[in-house]
Design an enzyme around this catalytic site. Structure first.
Site, PDB file in Angstrom:
ATOM      1  N   CYS A  13       0.808  -1.222   0.000  1.00 49.64           N
ATOM      2  CA  CYS A  13       0.000   0.000   0.000  1.00 49.64           C
ATOM      3  C   CYS A  13       0.840   1.269   0.000  1.00 49.64           C
ATOM      4  O   CYS A  13       0.309   2.360  -0.200  1.00 49.64           O
ATOM      5  CB  CYS A  13      -0.953  -0.013   1.198  1.00 49.64           C
ATOM      6  SG  CYS A  13      -2.301  -1.200   1.010  1.00 49.64           S
ATOM      7  N   ASP A  45     -14.818   6.363   1.379  1.00 50.72           N
ATOM      8  CA  ASP A  45     -14.976   5.188   2.229  1.00 50.72           C
ATOM      9  C   ASP A  45     -14.205   4.016   1.630  1.00 50.72           C
ATOM     10  O   ASP A  45     -13.593   4.118   0.562  1.00 50.72           O
ATOM     11  CB  ASP A  45     -16.456   4.848   2.413  1.00 50.72           C
ATOM     12  CG  ASP A  45     -16.765   4.390   3.832  1.00 50.72           C
ATOM     13  OD1 ASP A  45     -15.957   3.623   4.385  1.00 50.72           O
ATOM     14  OD2 ASP A  45     -17.801   4.798   4.380  1.00 50.72           O
ATOM     15  N   ASP A 221     -10.289   0.540   7.677  1.00 50.28           N
ATOM     16  CA  ASP A 221      -9.054  -0.219   7.859  1.00 50.28           C
ATOM     17  C   ASP A 221      -7.878   0.689   7.523  1.00 50.28           C
ATOM     18  O   ASP A 221      -7.963   1.568   6.677  1.00 50.28           O
ATOM     19  CB  ASP A 221      -9.033  -1.516   7.050  1.00 50.28           C
ATOM     20  CG  ASP A 221      -9.163  -1.315   5.550  1.00 50.28           C
ATOM     21  OD1 ASP A 221      -9.663  -0.251   5.119  1.00 50.28           O
ATOM     22  OD2 ASP A 221      -8.784  -2.225   4.798  1.00 50.28           O
TER      23      ASP A 221
END
Length: 340
Positions: A13, A45, A221
């Site tokens: 990521c 989101d 998350d």
């Protein structure tokens, strides 16, 4: 066999486009007004939610990236766990997944087979099914999933609806990006690497299952934007979040690496993006870096009423022993995020 990492300039990521740059691009997108679209990209989101009928909505997400580890099977597991996480963070249950594959022609196909096997293992563990996918040749290997799940439209966990008085829980330790940077620089302690890989491979399914028995105000998350940028999204316009720096769980060696200025470009992008939105007080530099650090397949960050937060934490700790209450939600202060 050719190294996965030697074929990549970045991984996990940490390869994501920065939140500031991304918001500029998305600001020019048209608005879609379908009333059945309960959650779209305008909310920043974790996944899209589309209502089918009164009792059923589908949750849909996609995530892929280049490797952050050399072991192909581990990379597949991590990438799949990361993609599945967005469904769990919305309160959903994964139903099926599609593979997304980019792969160099020069690399051995055996490694690709291992990547796909690792991903399939996590899809099976999630109780979902693999339905197919799409693959192309590319200069760097990349892998991930498009995942579709199901949830109750009356019980969506949004990322920006915390309530003043709530407490904040983080389910996994921070420091993944820093440890992976140390691994690339051949400076990482083996114990730290194994802790990071174990965390990244672990599905957020088990923590989410514990959460379903409690009233959850908000959930997301922690991935490439780091804890602080995700916290900024959660605070929204109606609250401020206080983070307790002494309670944050992290991989111990990551703190040392950060103190030695072993930091990542993605963390610097996150720091730049958060300028003016976070009051860091006298937080040590190393701990600041852990909060800006991009996480791959990071933990769930959630807001729940104080009356049940300790009971909820105890339940989560049965499956995520390092989970901690890491802060609280206040009415708006002079900064959206305060670290104390």
């Amino acid at each position: 066999m050719m190294s996965l990492l030697s074929n990549c300039t970045s991984g996990g990521c940490g390869a994501k486009i920065g939140p500031g740059e991304l918001s500029k691009v998305l600001s020019g997108m048209p608005v879609f007004g379908d009333p059945r679209l309960l959650v779209g990209f305008d909310a920043s989101d974790d996944a899209a939610v589309y209502q089918i009928d009164q009792d059923t909505a589908i949750v849909s997400t996609v995530d892929f990236f280049s490797p952050m580890v050399d072991d192909a099977r581990s990379f597949g597991r991590i990438a799949a766990a990361n993609a599945l996480s967005d469904v769990y963070s919305m309160g959903g249950t994964p139903l099926f997944a599609l593979n997304l594959v980019c792969y160099p022609e020069r690399m051995e196909l055996d490694a690709l087979g291992e990547i796909l096997l690792g991903g399939a293992e996590k899809i099976q563990e999630a109780g979902a099914v693999l339905c197919g996918g799409h693959s192309i040749y590319d200069k760097e290997p990349k892998y991930g999933l498009a995942v579709t799940g199901r949830l109750d439209p009356q019980r969506i966990w949004r990322n920006n609806t915390p309530a003043p008085g709530d407490q904040l829980i983080l389910t996994k330790p921070l420091g993944i990006g820093i440890v992976m940077a140390a691994l690339r620089g051949e400076m990482a302690d083996e114990q730290a690497v194994q802790a990071a890989i174990s965390s990244m491979q672990r599905l957020n399914k088990y923590a989410a299952e514990k959460m379903h028995s409690f009233p959850i105000s908000a959930c997301t998350d922690i991935t490439g934007f780091g804890l602080l940028a995700h916290a900024r999204e959660m605070a929204g316009e109606g609250t401020s979040l206080v983070l307790y720096s002494s309670e944050l769980p992290y991989i111990p060696q990551a703190y040392k690496y950060a103190g030695d200025y072993l930091i990542t470009a993605a963390a610097q992008r996150n720091r730049n993006h958060m300028q003016g939105f976070v009051d860091l007080g006298d937080t040590p530099f190393a701990l600041q870096e852990l909060m800006f650090d991009p996480q791959t397949s990071g933990g769930l960050f959630l807001s729940a009423p104080k009356s049940c937060a300790q009971e909820l934490l105890s339940a989560i700790q049965e499956v995520e022993p390092l989970a901690r209450i890491v802060g609280e939600v206040l009415l708006p202060q002079n900064s959206p995020i305060l670290v104390r």
